[in-house]
Design an enzyme around this catalytic site. Structure first.
Site, PDB file in Angstrom:
ATOM      1  CD  GLU A 312      -7.919  -1.540 -21.662  1.00  0.00           C
ATOM      2  OE1 GLU A 312      -7.471  -0.598 -20.987  1.00  0.00           O
ATOM      3  OE2 GLU A 312      -8.865  -1.395 -22.469  1.00  0.00           O
ATOM      4  CB  CYS A 346      -1.202  -2.966 -15.528  1.00  0.00           C
ATOM      5  SG  CYS A 346      -2.784  -3.590 -15.011  1.00  0.00           S
TER       6      CYS A 346
HETATM    7  P1  NAD Z   1       3.984  -8.081 -23.628  1.00  0.00           P
HETATM    8  O1  NAD Z   1       3.643  -6.880 -24.432  1.00  0.00           O
HETATM    9  O2  NAD Z   1       5.396  -8.495 -23.582  1.00  0.00           O
HETATM   10  O3  NAD Z   1       3.162  -9.328 -24.146  1.00  0.00           O
HETATM   11  C1  NAD Z   1       1.773  -9.323 -24.234  1.00  0.00           C
HETATM   12  C2  NAD Z   1       1.367 -10.354 -25.253  1.00  0.00           C
HETATM   13  O4  NAD Z   1       1.742  -9.882 -26.543  1.00  0.00           O
HETATM   14  C3  NAD Z   1       2.041 -11.713 -25.076  1.00  0.00           C
HETATM   15  O5  NAD Z   1       1.114 -12.730 -25.363  1.00  0.00           O
HETATM   16  C4  NAD Z   1       3.144 -11.659 -26.113  1.00  0.00           C
HETATM   17  O6  NAD Z   1       3.583 -12.928 -26.537  1.00  0.00           O
HETATM   18  C5  NAD Z   1       2.435 -10.934 -27.226  1.00  0.00           C
HETATM   19  N1  NAD Z   1       3.271 -10.332 -28.272  1.00  0.00           N
HETATM   20  C6  NAD Z   1       4.525  -9.864 -28.181  1.00  0.00           C
HETATM   21  N2  NAD Z   1       4.899  -9.342 -29.372  1.00  0.00           N
HETATM   22  C7  NAD Z   1       3.855  -9.481 -30.216  1.00  0.00           C
HETATM   23  C8  NAD Z   1       3.604  -9.132 -31.576  1.00  0.00           C
HETATM   24  N3  NAD Z   1       4.517  -8.505 -32.319  1.00  0.00           N
HETATM   25  N4  NAD Z   1       2.411  -9.434 -32.105  1.00  0.00           N
HETATM   26  C9  NAD Z   1       1.456 -10.044 -31.376  1.00  0.00           C
HETATM   27  N5  NAD Z   1       1.632 -10.386 -30.090  1.00  0.00           N
HETATM   28  C10 NAD Z   1       2.816 -10.114 -29.521  1.00  0.00           C
HETATM   29  O7  NAD Z   1       3.410  -7.851 -22.132  1.00  0.00           O
HETATM   30  P2  NAD Z   1       3.536  -8.800 -20.867  1.00  0.00           P
HETATM   31  O8  NAD Z   1       4.941  -8.724 -20.350  1.00  0.00           O
HETATM   32  O9  NAD Z   1       2.939 -10.126 -21.097  1.00  0.00           O
HETATM   33  O10 NAD Z   1       2.570  -8.051 -19.856  1.00  0.00           O
HETATM   34  C11 NAD Z   1       2.988  -6.992 -19.075  1.00  0.00           C
HETATM   35  C12 NAD Z   1       2.484  -5.674 -19.626  1.00  0.00           C
HETATM   36  O11 NAD Z   1       1.071  -5.714 -19.696  1.00  0.00           O
HETATM   37  C13 NAD Z   1       2.833  -4.521 -18.712  1.00  0.00           C
HETATM   38  O12 NAD Z   1       3.185  -3.405 -19.495  1.00  0.00           O
HETATM   39  C14 NAD Z   1       1.525  -4.279 -17.980  1.00  0.00           C
HETATM   40  O13 NAD Z   1       1.396  -2.979 -17.458  1.00  0.00           O
HETATM   41  C15 NAD Z   1       0.525  -4.577 -19.044  1.00  0.00           C
HETATM   42  N6  NAD Z   1      -0.785  -4.907 -18.480  1.00  0.00           N
HETATM   43  C16 NAD Z   1      -1.770  -3.988 -18.573  1.00  0.00           C
HETATM   44  C17 NAD Z   1      -3.020  -4.246 -18.029  1.00  0.00           C
HETATM   45  C18 NAD Z   1      -4.132  -3.253 -18.125  1.00  0.00           C
HETATM   46  O14 NAD Z   1      -5.261  -3.621 -17.856  1.00  0.00           O
HETATM   47  N7  NAD Z   1      -3.863  -2.014 -18.493  1.00  0.00           N
HETATM   48  C19 NAD Z   1      -3.239  -5.458 -17.380  1.00  0.00           C
HETATM   49  C20 NAD Z   1      -2.208  -6.391 -17.313  1.00  0.00           C
HETATM   50  C21 NAD Z   1      -0.978  -6.106 -17.875  1.00  0.00           C
END
Ligand code: NAD
Length: 561
Positions: A312, A346
């Site tokens: 998501e 989001c």
């Molecule tokens: P992010 O992508 O920076 O991080 C998400 C997670 O992925 C973190 O735990 C991070 O450490 C991890 N991560 C980063 N690189 C990785 C890799 N190479 N391999 C594995 N894990 C890795 O996102 P964020 O800043 O934590 O969250 C914000 C984003 O999430 C926004 O884009 C938001 O829209 C989205 N979001 C979507 C929903 C939904 O339901 N659609 C809900 C909440 C947040």
């Protein structure tokens, strides 16, 4: 071949089904958790203030939990409070590749026994965790979400209490109901479906912005019999660890879920490199999800089973206003959607389309309300509407967008936009008007308190519908504001693929578990709708068993004689 007597046939086919139906309806009667009000003098307000006091100046030490043990590595990190970055709220450590591999082995060793447990028993653990969150741990999880992730009272309450409790309770109910969904049995055979967990381990990778999402990403696969490595976000470790402890206290056995903070790429590379990787439950940004998906594709020949990938991701959510709209609803809905939690949902509205005929009125009201928004320290001043953004990286990114608006001839800042990171990562709510509906600020996710308005000619509503649909790669949430029913019907049709969660005369945020299951398609993700009954199907690999209760007889068919 003798036909079975009717009673025996009925008993063979039915008793366990009846029992399950009885059991699921008897045990799992759930409703959405009531949202508390925290009024002056209320017990919940006193408890929360006490919990916030307890966190003042404290740094909680948070280990990795692997192989049933608390483990520290030398790679120590700190989580800072967004609104007071001098306060280290948590000291934790990154798991390295070896520790992640150890966690994979421990998970695999725990898998069989956990998967063989009846769903009803596993569901009881989530129900117990929900009760612990609703009662004794409510104030603590709220305070940790407020101080660690910069949420106000209400934003913490709808997330870390209400939504997480709802995820646990409704998923338990959905799982029990799913188990009672069984195939037809035709004499002399009985057919049944066993809802197995996936064969291997699931990686749950959670974002910073919802404590509830972390609990659900790990909890839902575990409920369905899977073993999970949970990698929390660096900026949500404090509250996520509290959820992890609550799950354990509720009876989750060691190694079913392991708590593995790690550097994103190290975690991603290690889990997707394992032959036992069988699922990714991810919420976060598009680039991270794409990177993980590509790694899975590259490793495909290595896996024992095709991994399930649920992601998501982000949004560029719209409010589209028609000239028949109720202006007051547009203004209050947009203020809440665009600025609550500093636009870091989001589903936050970040593009607003207004007809020129209504713009003077809407602009005046928006600016008036903007002047009343209080940005500050939500733990000390409950009158705060939103607080600082999550960290220095976010602050820098949002500031760049505001600088882009300042330097672009097509964009003008109507209000706000000052940035100050001296104490916390504060960004004023910012309203921008764009003369160009295709400016990058109308297309890309900002994830901050920035709202861009495009004023369209009232006569060009149809063109604007197509513009809203085609401007961005995302398709998460959106809203149309119109009193005219024909317009609502037309907008619903044209914007069918523009939003996985579509609102009519309501703001684009605030989905509730079991009421508006959540998610979007296009670049916004795989749209598996957490919070709905189908979500748990992603975390099970059903096995169908046919048992025949009579001898098979001759191999020749009667027509052959
Ligand atoms: P992010 O992508 O920076 O991080 C998400 C997670 O992925 C973190 O735990 C991070 O450490 C991890 N991560 C980063 N690189 C990785 C890799 N190479 N391999 C594995 N894990 C890795 O996102 P964020 O800043 O934590 O969250 C914000 C984003 O999430 C926004 O884009 C938001 O829209 C989205 N979001 C979507 C929903 C939904 O339901 N659609 C809900 C909440 C947040």
């Amino acid at each position: 071949m003798l036909p079975l007597p009717p009673l025996r046939r009925a008993l063979l086919c039915q008793p366990w089904r009846t029992w399950l139906r009885w059991k699921s309806s008897a045990v799992v009667q759930v409703a959405n958790e009531p949202i508390l009000e925290f009024k002056q003098g209320s017990p919940e307000r006193a408890a929360l203030q006490q919990a916030l006091n307890d966190l003042k100046g404290k740094t909680e030490e948070i280990p990795c939990v692997v192989g049933g043990e608390e483990v520290w590595t030398p790679d120590v990190r700190y989580q800072l409070s967004p609104f007071n970055h001098g306060h280290k709220v948590a000291k934790y450590c990154y798991a390295d590749k070896d520790l992640i591999n150890k966690a994979i082995q421990a998970a695999l060793a725990a898998r069989k026994e956990w998967d063989l447990k009846p769903i009803a028993d596993r569901a009881q653990i989530l129900l117990k965790a929900a009760d612990l969150l609703s009662g004794p741990y409510r104030a603590e999880i709220l305070a940790k979400t407020m101080v660690g992730q910069g949420k106000t009272v209400i934003q913490a309450e709808i997330d870390a209490a209400a939504e997480l409790i709802d995820f646990f309770r409704f998923n338990a109910k959905f799982a029990m109901e799913l188990e009672s969904e069984q195939p037809l049995s035709v004499p002399p055979s009985t057919n049944s479906v066993v809802y197995r967990g996936l064969e291997g381990f699931v990686a749950a990778v959670s974002p910073f912005n919802f404590t509830a999402i972390g609990g659900n990403l790990a909890g839902a696969p575990a409920l369905m019999g899977n073993v999970v490595l949970w990698k929390p976000s660096d900026t949500a470790v404090l509250a996520n660890y509290c959820v992890y402890r609550i799950l354990r206290e509720a009876g989750l056995p060691p190694n079913v879920v392991q708590f593995v903070p790690a550097e994103g790429p190290v975690f991603g590379d290690t889990v997707t490199g394992s032959e036992h990787f069988c699922g990714l439950n991810f919420t976060g940004s598009v680039p991270t999800f794409k990177r993980l998906w590509k790694q899975v594709a590259e490793n495909l020949d290595r896996y024992r089973t095709f991994p399930r990938l649920a992601g998501e991701c982000g949004g560029k959510n719209f409010h589209l206003v028609h000239r028949s709209a109720d202006v007051a609803s547009v203004v209050s809905g947009t203020v809440r959607s665009a600025f609550e939690y500093g636009g870091q949902k989001c589903s936050a509205c970040s593009r607003l389309y207004v007809p020129d005929s209504l713009w003077p009125q809407i602009k005046a009201r928006l600016l008036e309300e903007h002047g009343k928004i209080k940005v500050g320290n939500p733990a000390e001043d409950f009158g705060t509407f939103f607080s600082a953004v999550i960290d220095a990286t976010s602050f820098g990114r949002i500031k760049k967008w505001i600088e882009h608006a300042k330097s672009s001839p097509n964009l003008s800042i109507l209000a706000g936009g000052k940035c100050d990171d001296s104490v916390g990562y504060y960004v004023e709510p910012c309203i921008i008007e764009s003369k160009d509906p295709q400016d990058s600020i109308m297309k890309e996710e900002i994830f901050g308190p920035v709202l861009t308005v495009y004023v369209y000619p009232e006569s060009k509503f149809q063109e604007t519908l197509r513009l809203v649909d085609s401007t961005t790669a995302y398709g998460l949430t959106g809203a149309v504001f119109a009193q005219d029913k024909n317009v609502v019907r037309e907008a619903t049709e044209v914007l069918r693929n523009a939003a996985g969660n579509f609102y009519i005369n309501d703001k684009s945020t605030g989905s509730v578990v079991a009421q508006q299951p959540f998610g979007g398609a296009r670049a916004s993700g795989t749209n598996d709708k957490p919070g709905g009954p189908h979500y748990i199907l992603r975390w099970t690999s059903p096995q169908v068993i046919k048992e025949t209760h009579a001898p098979l007889g001759d191999w020749k068919y009667s027509y052959m004689q």
